[in-house]
Scaffold this active site. Structure first.
Site, mmCIF file in Angstrom:
data_model
loop_
_atom_site.group_PDB
_atom_site.id
_atom_site.type_symbol
_atom_site.label_atom_id
_atom_site.label_comp_id
_atom_site.label_asym_id
_atom_site.label_seq_id
_atom_site.Cartn_x
_atom_site.Cartn_y
_atom_site.Cartn_z
ATOM 1 C CG ASP A 186 -1.681 1.023 1.336
ATOM 2 O OD1 ASP A 186 -3.008 0.645 1.299
ATOM 3 O OD2 ASP A 186 -1.583 2.453 0.978
ATOM 4 C CG ASN A 194 -3.606 11.541 -5.982
ATOM 5 O OD1 ASN A 194 -3.434 11.867 -6.837
ATOM 6 N ND2 ASN A 194 -4.254 10.539 -5.389
ATOM 7 C CG HIS A 199 -6.987 11.876 -9.803
ATOM 8 N ND1 HIS A 199 -6.943 11.260 -10.663
ATOM 9 C CD2 HIS A 199 -7.331 11.038 -8.237
ATOM 10 C CE1 HIS A 199 -7.473 9.393 -9.817
ATOM 11 N NE2 HIS A 199 -7.689 10.129 -8.269
ATOM 12 C CG ASP A 203 -4.181 8.997 -12.529
ATOM 13 O OD1 ASP A 203 -4.715 7.524 -11.613
ATOM 14 O OD2 ASP A 203 -5.093 8.566 -13.418
ATOM 15 C CD GLU A 229 -3.592 4.603 -1.838
ATOM 16 O OE1 GLU A 229 -4.969 3.804 -2.220
ATOM 17 O OE2 GLU A 229 -3.704 4.107 0.025
HETATM 18 N N1 GTP Z 1 -4.406 9.512 -8.877
HETATM 19 C C1 GTP Z 1 -5.023 8.226 -8.049
HETATM 20 N N2 GTP Z 1 -5.148 7.755 -6.727
HETATM 21 C C2 GTP Z 1 -6.287 7.030 -6.319
HETATM 22 C C3 GTP Z 1 -5.930 6.220 -7.019
HETATM 23 N N3 GTP Z 1 -6.820 4.743 -6.294
HETATM 24 C C4 GTP Z 1 -6.384 5.919 -4.724
HETATM 25 N N4 GTP Z 1 -5.980 6.759 -4.759
HETATM 26 C C5 GTP Z 1 -5.721 7.881 -4.514
HETATM 27 O O1 GTP Z 1 -5.051 7.344 -2.911
HETATM 28 C C6 GTP Z 1 -5.427 7.522 -1.917
HETATM 29 C C7 GTP Z 1 -5.301 6.808 -0.604
HETATM 30 O O2 GTP Z 1 -5.843 7.604 0.510
HETATM 31 P P1 GTP Z 1 -5.392 7.425 2.141
HETATM 32 O O3 GTP Z 1 -6.241 6.200 1.761
HETATM 33 O O4 GTP Z 1 -5.824 8.363 2.609
HETATM 34 O O5 GTP Z 1 -4.541 7.296 1.867
HETATM 35 P P2 GTP Z 1 -2.478 7.893 2.175
HETATM 36 O O6 GTP Z 1 -2.799 8.927 1.741
HETATM 37 O O7 GTP Z 1 -1.479 7.155 0.851
HETATM 38 O O8 GTP Z 1 -1.863 6.885 3.422
HETATM 39 P P3 GTP Z 1 -1.578 5.833 4.346
HETATM 40 O O9 GTP Z 1 -2.401 4.483 3.402
HETATM 41 O O10 GTP Z 1 -2.025 6.222 5.993
HETATM 42 O O11 GTP Z 1 0.195 5.870 3.748
HETATM 43 C C8 GTP Z 1 -6.357 8.935 -2.356
HETATM 44 O O12 GTP Z 1 -6.457 10.113 -2.019
HETATM 45 C C9 GTP Z 1 -7.095 7.563 -3.343
HETATM 46 O O13 GTP Z 1 -7.560 8.807 -4.072
HETATM 47 C C10 GTP Z 1 -6.350 6.074 -8.711
HETATM 48 O O14 GTP Z 1 -6.507 5.183 -9.389
HETATM 49 N N5 GTP Z 1 -5.358 7.449 -9.380
#
Ligand code: GTP
Length: 322
Positions: A186, A194, A199, A203, A229
């Site tokens: 993860d 992002n 975004h 990606d 992610e």
């Molecule tokens: N660009 C992009 N971002 C994504 C995608 N899927 C998920 N995300 C982003 O991944 C981020 C995940 O955020 P969080 O779940 O808060 O986790 P994090 O910021 O990685 O923090 P930790 O996991 O605690 O380290 C969110 O901002 C989602 O919008 C995608 O397909 N493309």
């Protein structure tokens, strides 16, 4: 012979004409694999002219593996006394003596329908073998299957394919105790990336991570995007100790990726590792690795955590594997 209520007694001559007009080729083949008759297959864009096969054995004209497998189908059909349907690939080049100037150029995917023939042919039992060119349908099915199991952003497998694969591995593990491990990644603080770069940049980073990780895995390892992610790897025939080394390699691979922009810190990933255990279900196996992953997050991110030893031993895996 009667034909749809019309009182038409077919002579040998017009019976031959009817058979010749059949769109799909029909073979009369004896129990020993000799072609006793070849009829139909009248569309040259779909089929080669196989009339030269009459009198020859499958072993004279087909690759040995194909002849042996076809003979097995014939044997099964005669033994069960019912129609057998199966699929196979056979291109014009696989059949000796075919006229290459006509018929389809590429390999053909066939559906064979093999039925017992009533009566003997030259003292041998025989079958009627109808071969249908189903290449178009087959390719379309393959394409749909590929789409349904691929993540459109990164091009690697998706969660659906991972679940199908782990379900199979669990069966193998239960039956043969064949080891398999799971690694879950993860990305850390991805929201921040992002939010800072947008975004689209996020990606691009997901694609970079996917391609870099895929490169350091074996072909037999199934690597999938599990969600947002999150990525997941299923490592067949791999014990926990080895999987832990590979998990660390993946962590470093992500850490060493060039940042998208000089103003942002490198992307890192937290990683959880586990192996299949006795009495596991898909959910229990994944949730154990998920727990390890979240321990890695809580311990400060950018690190690998392994499923607990207590978990592992309590489920009957020998100490050797952990
Ligand atoms: N660009 C992009 N971002 C994504 C995608 N899927 C998920 N995300 C982003 O991944 C981020 C995940 O955020 P969080 O779940 O808060 O986790 P994090 O910021 O990685 O923090 P930790 O996991 O605690 O380290 C969110 O901002 C989602 O919008 C995608 O397909 N493309």
């Amino acid at each position: 012979m009667r034909c749809k209520g019309i009182d038409l007694k077919l002579t040998n001559h017009n019976l031959e004409a009817v058979l010749a007009a059949l769109p799909d080729p029909v073979f009369l083949i004896t129990e020993s694999g000799r072609y006793a008759g070849v009829y139909g297959g009248s569309d040259p864009s779909y089929y080669h002219d196989g009339s030269h096969l009459v009198g020859l054995s499958m072993f004279d004209v087909l690759p040995r593996y194909a002849a042996e497998s076809f003979l097995e189908q014939i044997r099964m059909c005669l033994e069960r006394r019912c129609m057998i349907t199966f699929e196979y690939d056979l291109g014009g080049r696989d059949v000796k003596g075919l006229d290459d100037s006509s018929g389809p150029k590429d390999a053909i995917h066939f559906e064979g329908q093999v039925s017992p023939f009533e009566g003997l042919v030259d003292g041998e039992k025989a079958v009627i073998w109808v071969a249908r060119n189903i290449t178009k349908r087959y390719r379309l099915e393959e394409q749909l299957r590929r789409i349904s199991e691929t993540d459109p952003l990164t091009g690697i497998y998706n969660r659906r394919r991972f679940i199908a694969e782990i379900t199979e591995r669990l069966e193998e593990f239960t039956r043969y105790q064949e080891a398999a491990s799971i690694i879950m990644l993860d990305l850390d603080n991805f929201k921040q990336l992002n939010d800072t770069l947008g975004h689209q940049a996020g990606d691009n980073m997901l694609c970079k991570v996917a391609h870099a990780c895929r490169k350091v895995l074996r072909n037999v390892d199934l690597f999938a995007r599990f969600g947002g992610e999150e990525f997941i790897v299923l490592l067949p025939h791999t014990e926990l100790e080895v999987a832990t080394v590979i998990a660390e390699r993946l962590r470093q691979t992500v850490e060493h990726l060039e940042p998208l922009n000089a103003n942002v810190s490198p992307v890192t990933t937290s990683v959880g590792v586990g192996c299949l255990l006795m009495h596991d279900s898909v959910d229990s196996a994944i949730s154990r690795v998920d727990d390890a992953l979240y321990r890695a997050k809580r311990a400060g991110r950018n690190r690998v955590e392994v499923q607990s030893v207590a978990d592992t031993l309590a489920n009957g895996v020998s100490e050797k594997t952990i």
